[in-house]
Design a protein around this motif. Sequence first.
Motif, PDB file in Angstrom:
ATOM      1  N   ALA A 186       0.848  -1.203   0.000  1.00 38.79           N
ATOM      2  CA  ALA A 186       0.000   0.000   0.000  1.00 38.79           C
ATOM      3  C   ALA A 186       0.878   1.245   0.000  1.00 38.79           C
ATOM      4  CB  ALA A 186      -0.911   0.001   1.228  1.00 38.79           C
ATOM      5  N   TRP A 187       0.470   2.227  -0.789  1.00 40.76           N
ATOM      6  CA  TRP A 187       1.176   3.511  -0.833  1.00 40.76           C
ATOM      7  C   TRP A 187       0.764   4.333   0.379  1.00 40.76           C
ATOM      8  CZ3 TRP A 187       5.167   5.970  -2.525  1.00 40.76           C
ATOM      9  CH2 TRP A 187       5.195   7.364  -2.590  1.00 40.76           C
ATOM     10  N   ASP A 188       1.743   4.741   1.139  1.00 44.22           N
ATOM     11  CA  ASP A 188       1.511   5.510   2.357  1.00 44.22           C
ATOM     12  C   ASP A 188       1.728   6.979   1.996  1.00 44.22           C
ATOM     13  OD1 ASP A 188       1.764   6.826   4.756  1.00 44.22           O
ATOM     14  OD2 ASP A 188       2.960   5.249   5.724  1.00 44.22           O
ATOM     15  N   GLU A 189       0.609   7.687   1.859  1.00 43.83           N
ATOM     16  CA  GLU A 189       0.651   9.061   1.358  1.00 43.83           C
ATOM     17  C   GLU A 189       1.473   9.958   2.294  1.00 43.83           C
ATOM     18  OE1 GLU A 189      -1.572   9.653  -1.569  1.00 43.83           O
ATOM     19  OE2 GLU A 189      -0.022  11.195  -1.702  1.00 43.83           O
ATOM     20  N   ALA A 190       1.283   9.769   3.588  1.00 44.15           N
ATOM     21  CA  ALA A 190       1.954  10.648   4.549  1.00 44.15           C
ATOM     22  C   ALA A 190       3.464  10.453   4.499  1.00 44.15           C
ATOM     23  CB  ALA A 190       1.423  10.361   5.949  1.00 44.15           C
ATOM     24  N   ALA A 191       3.870   9.189   4.451  1.00 39.90           N
ATOM     25  CA  ALA A 191       5.309   8.909   4.468  1.00 39.90           C
ATOM     26  C   ALA A 191       5.918   8.939   3.077  1.00 39.90           C
ATOM     27  CB  ALA A 191       5.551   7.543   5.116  1.00 39.90           C
ATOM     28  N   THR A 241      -2.212  -1.254  -3.498  1.00 41.20           N
ATOM     29  CA  THR A 241      -3.110  -0.111  -3.310  1.00 41.20           C
ATOM     30  C   THR A 241      -2.321   1.177  -3.464  1.00 41.20           C
ATOM     31  OG1 THR A 241      -4.235  -1.503  -1.698  1.00 41.20           O
ATOM     32  CG2 THR A 241      -4.897   0.798  -1.786  1.00 41.20           C
ATOM     33  N   GLY A 242      -2.748   1.995  -4.422  1.00 40.22           N
ATOM     34  CA  GLY A 242      -2.025   3.234  -4.709  1.00 40.22           C
ATOM     35  C   GLY A 242      -2.682   4.437  -4.069  1.00 40.22           C
ATOM     36  N   ARG A 243      -2.485   5.577  -4.703  1.00 37.51           N
ATOM     37  CA  ARG A 243      -3.054   6.839  -4.196  1.00 37.51           C
ATOM     38  C   ARG A 243      -4.562   6.733  -4.018  1.00 37.51           C
ATOM     39  NH1 ARG A 243       0.316  11.110  -4.236  1.00 37.51           N
ATOM     40  NH2 ARG A 243       1.733  11.142  -6.005  1.00 37.51           N
ATOM     41  N   GLY A 244      -5.082   7.308  -2.955  1.00 29.21           N
ATOM     42  CA  GLY A 244      -6.526   7.363  -2.733  1.00 29.21           C
ATOM     43  C   GLY A 244      -7.137   5.995  -2.480  1.00 29.21           C
ATOM     44  N   GLY A 245      -6.326   5.041  -2.081  1.00 27.01           N
ATOM     45  CA  GLY A 245      -6.843   3.713  -1.747  1.00 27.01           C
ATOM     46  C   GLY A 245      -7.278   2.896  -2.954  1.00 27.01           C
ATOM     47  N   LYS A 246      -6.841   3.296  -4.153  1.00 31.30           N
ATOM     48  CA  LYS A 246      -7.258   2.551  -5.349  1.00 31.30           C
ATOM     49  C   LYS A 246      -6.400   1.318  -5.566  1.00 31.30           C
ATOM     50  CE  LYS A 246      -9.459   5.978  -8.242  1.00 31.30           C
ATOM     51  NZ  LYS A 246      -9.234   7.000  -9.216  1.00 31.30           N
ATOM     52  N   GLY A 261      -1.225   6.988 -10.692  1.00 29.71           N
ATOM     53  CA  GLY A 261      -1.915   6.738  -9.417  1.00 29.71           C
ATOM     54  C   GLY A 261      -1.130   5.798  -8.514  1.00 29.71           C
ATOM     55  N   PHE A 262       0.003   5.302  -9.009  1.00 26.93           N
ATOM     56  CA  PHE A 262       0.836   4.380  -8.219  1.00 26.93           C
ATOM     57  C   PHE A 262       2.275   4.909  -8.207  1.00 26.93           C
ATOM     58  CE2 PHE A 262      -2.930   2.231  -9.373  1.00 26.93           C
ATOM     59  CZ  PHE A 262      -3.227   1.400  -8.303  1.00 26.93           C
ATOM     60  N   PRO A 263       2.493   5.959  -7.418  1.00 30.07           N
ATOM     61  CA  PRO A 263       3.810   6.595  -7.437  1.00 30.07           C
ATOM     62  C   PRO A 263       4.902   5.611  -7.020  1.00 30.07           C
ATOM     63  CG  PRO A 263       2.326   7.668  -5.860  1.00 30.07           C
ATOM     64  CD  PRO A 263       1.591   6.510  -6.420  1.00 30.07           C
ATOM     65  N   ASN A 264       6.052   5.770  -7.597  1.00 32.10           N
ATOM     66  CA  ASN A 264       7.244   5.003  -7.193  1.00 32.10           C
ATOM     67  C   ASN A 264       7.085   3.489  -7.349  1.00 32.10           C
ATOM     68  OD1 ASN A 264       8.200   7.485  -6.611  1.00 32.10           O
ATOM     69  ND2 ASN A 264       8.579   7.120  -4.420  1.00 32.10           N
ATOM     70  N   LEU A 265       6.083   3.087  -8.123  1.00 29.02           N
ATOM     71  CA  LEU A 265       5.927   1.649  -8.428  1.00 29.02           C
ATOM     72  C   LEU A 265       6.480   1.408  -9.833  1.00 29.02           C
ATOM     73  CD1 LEU A 265       4.584  -1.212  -7.893  1.00 29.02           C
ATOM     74  CD2 LEU A 265       2.619  -0.322  -9.161  1.00 29.02           C
ATOM     75  N   PHE A 266       7.303   0.398  -9.976  1.00 30.41           N
ATOM     76  CA  PHE A 266       7.840   0.050 -11.298  1.00 30.41           C
ATOM     77  C   PHE A 266       7.538  -1.408 -11.611  1.00 30.41           C
ATOM     78  CE2 PHE A 266      10.474   3.544  -9.831  1.00 30.41           C
ATOM     79  CZ  PHE A 266      10.433   4.387 -10.932  1.00 30.41           C
ATOM     80  N   THR A 280       9.698  11.355  -5.409  1.00 31.22           N
ATOM     81  CA  THR A 280       8.521  10.663  -5.948  1.00 31.22           C
ATOM     82  C   THR A 280       8.435  10.863  -7.453  1.00 31.22           C
ATOM     83  OG1 THR A 280       7.420  11.155  -3.885  1.00 31.22           O
ATOM     84  CG2 THR A 280       6.030  10.391  -5.666  1.00 31.22           C
ATOM     85  N   ILE A 281       8.093   9.787  -8.134  1.00 30.76           N
ATOM     86  CA  ILE A 281       7.907   9.847  -9.589  1.00 30.76           C
ATOM     87  C   ILE A 281       6.612   9.123  -9.916  1.00 30.76           C
ATOM     88  CG2 ILE A 281       9.478   7.837  -9.798  1.00 30.76           C
ATOM     89  CD1 ILE A 281      10.048   8.756 -12.677  1.00 30.76           C
ATOM     90  N   GLU A 282       5.819   9.735 -10.806  1.00 32.50           N
ATOM     91  CA  GLU A 282       4.532   9.117 -11.128  1.00 32.50           C
ATOM     92  C   GLU A 282       4.134   9.481 -12.550  1.00 32.50           C
ATOM     93  OE1 GLU A 282       1.440  10.298  -8.438  1.00 32.50           O
ATOM     94  OE2 GLU A 282      -0.122   9.272  -9.586  1.00 32.50           O
ATOM     95  N   ALA A 283       3.628   8.513 -13.273  1.00 29.94           N
ATOM     96  CA  ALA A 283       3.164   8.770 -14.640  1.00 29.94           C
ATOM     97  C   ALA A 283       1.906   9.623 -14.603  1.00 29.94           C
ATOM     98  CB  ALA A 283       2.863   7.446 -15.331  1.00 29.94           C
TER      99      ALA A 283
END
Length: 894
Positions: free
Chosen positions: A128-133, A410-415, A435-440, A479-482
């Motif tokens: 899961a993407w932790d928005e705060a961290a 689970t990416g940004r916004g719980g998606k 919507g899935f930052p830093n995921l490759f 952070t990098i995101e498409a």
Amino acid sequence: MPDAAVETRSSEATSGGATQQVDVAVVGAGFAGLYALHRLRKAGLSVVVLDEAEDVGGTWYWNRYPGARCDIQTVDYGYAFDPALESAWQWSEKYATQPEILRYLGFVADRYDLRRDIRFRTRVKAAAWDEAAQRWQLATDNGPRVSCRYYVMATGCLSAPKPPEIDGVRDFKGEVYFTGRWPHHEVNLTGKRVAVIGTGSSGIQAIPIIAEQAAHLTVFQRTANFALPAHNGPAPADRIALLEGDRAGYREQARWSLAGVPWPQQTTVSWQLSDAERRERFEKAWAAGDLIYTLSQLWADLGNDVDGNTLVADLIREKIRSIVTDPKTAATLAPFDHPFGAKRPCLDTNYYATYNRSNVTLVNLREEPIKAITASGIATDRRTIDLDVIVFATGFDAMTGAVTAVHPITGRGGKEISAVWANGPQTYLGLTVAGFPNLFLITGPGSPSVLSNMAVSIEQHVDWVVDRLVALREAGFTTIEATETAQAGWSRHLADCSMLTLHRLANTWYTGANVPGKPWGVMPYAGGVGPYRAICSEVVSRGMLGFRLSAPDAPEQCNDGEIVRLQPDVRLVLNMLADMKLPAIESLGAEGARAFLTMVNAGRPAGRPVGEIVDGTLTGTNGPLPYRLYRPATQGPHPIVVYFHGGGWVLGDEQSDDPFCRDMCRRSGMIIVSVGYRHAPEHRFPTAAEDGYAATRWIAEHAAELGGTPGPVLVAGWSAGGNIAAVTCQLARDRGGPRVGGQLLVCPVTDSTFDRPSYSENAEGYFLTRALMYWFWDIYCSPADRTDPRAAPLRGKLEGLPPAFVLTCEFDPLRDEGVAYAEALRAAGVPVEQLEARGHFHASFTMVDVVVTGVSGRARMAEALRRFAGLPQDTGQLRPDRNPLPPEASAAAE
Ligand code: NA7
């Protein structure tokens, strides 16, 4: 028997309380994960690799079924990042067995001391993407949780086996095995009654070996697949010599090739070869035992045209009949429902000959489907077969299964990624997901992956990702995101690329068709490894186009946009032209430009064969004009289309659009008469227009002599020829004939002003430049005459004209005047069909031999001509691309 498709293998160990903090977590310790670990570590990043297996190997750890081997030659199937590694390892065979590949990966792990950062027997349960961290938080089933800045899925494309989808598996009292999860203990099949369900690569490799052990083997085949003999043995001396002669050059060539194996691009098309020459090439390929060679080196149209493909498919079917002694079995084994290569073809050892054994039976599931698996065996709707063992070689939830079916992400916004991909995978470059930052994703859907040599693609992906992470660190971003725009553009580009191949014409795991309910779409990138590599580099050189880069206390950087808006083959053509640094055509003078065009045309392959080609002379207003007539191979008489070539009223002749005229003749089933009208500067306005009209009248009057049907003729033309066709319709209406039944206008010149947006947007860089159009106009027509409707038909009266098909191209200076003409015709009550071709340029549709993605547009033009002539719509026999395209594929070209 195992409870489900996947053998239970991981213990539910309790997670430790602590959290492991790393820069990067990688899932998967196969080819991709190992190289990622090595590179990331060298870049100074802390890394953990997680894998549920007991050791390294990935796909090669699990796929241990009898006969498992690679189907890319070992000379090409390995890491190339370190020449010292290459010299330290010697493959024993042309195609290595699974145990040898596993040993190789173990050797690599030892050599670079990789195992110390790999947590085996550890499955990621959720990410899961932790928005705060601004980090990914991973839950595992064994050991501590992991918190990482970057999350890399190196999970492979063929690692999530698909369920058997057959009722009653749990009732079976015998042994059940899955090729993709073969047990690590020895499986003794001696003397047993064995069934294999599935005849993909896994089944085809396993079947001959199982047949040697089993008392009886029953093979359940749903789709007959193409298989070529591997002719395994020592690696071929010529390939080894090539590699050893220039190792660096060989590897570099592979990186820029289409499939990741250094074979040159074949340019000879099938119709340039005699039957004997084609057979000779085929026999050589059959003897070579090499998939990529066979797919790429026979003739250029094998992979993108049904007719070119059928020629090789027929030769393979002939081979099957010559090997398999029982004609009914041979017929069942002969693939019939998909082009060769559209589904992944297989490399085999004694596969077809195995069916000559008395202990092997083939069941054709298309004729007798399985009703159920029972306690004692398999019941079809015709018989019951008692069994001791069932082997499922039924394949994988390919490409996406390894991402969505493994654990919730689970990416940004719980998606969740599985929800985002509910209608098919969405990625940017096959590497990242909006919507899935830093995921490759390594070799994810949308990358060349399974249409390439995985070893080459994996290194390119990992290098690109690691280089980006280093660059981010240096620039202070975390952070990098498409972006959504970039991702949507990539999806369109993927669909465009799929038109370069025939994959859309098969039910295959490339398209998701093997998994019930999975959305349809060609998932791998079909544009080739080299072009893909160039695009990835261009993303970087254009300021990380399509990515949003950010850091907690720094301004965001986002250079948004689509990386490829051109059709893939148009992009290649334009890049090639740019690399040639040709002089501007208008700088050559009329004679020089004509000589240049003649030279270019001479270098192109001859167009496709038609029934007959006749050169003749017609009588124009002021004397004879040459014409070239293309007659279909079908029984005449045929309706006639009068065709006017392109060339700005200055260049070209009745032969210069030869491939296009042949193509229209074949697709429409009509006679095409290409007219050699006179050119400026020798004959300025209105000569070309008047010649066009006079030629049409003469052809209509002589239709019967030419083999044409009586009644109206049609007119067609490209560029300046489109202008002449449009003008001819107006003159024919105003001068009492001839009757014209329809007009096909391809990128027509319709007006003499240059202020529409397409003249600025596409002023240069797309072959037809604004400067060249100015030059053409100046040579053809004085400014005073340019408002004459014979020069600018848009300025004429449009009521009462024949129905029209108007094609315009997005990257053409003439686009907007073509659109304006279509709109004006429609406003005047003329029936108009319009095709605004996305990603195409001025010459896309006449470059039949080069711009393959124009195929559906050309098919629509031919359909329009048939409609104008009152012929029934194409029954499928006339079109070279006659297999029905899924609607998605047809739409993709527009
Ligand atoms: P594949 O190539 O997907 O082959 C699976 C085979 O199993 C194929 O013949 C399928 O028939 C058949 N199949 C799948 N489901 C069923 C059911 N429910 N009933 C009957 N038959 C079925 O997987 P492989 O493991 O052989 O190869 C995967 C790749 O690994 C391979 O391409 C190489 O790249 C390496 P279908 O064709 O779908 O009608």
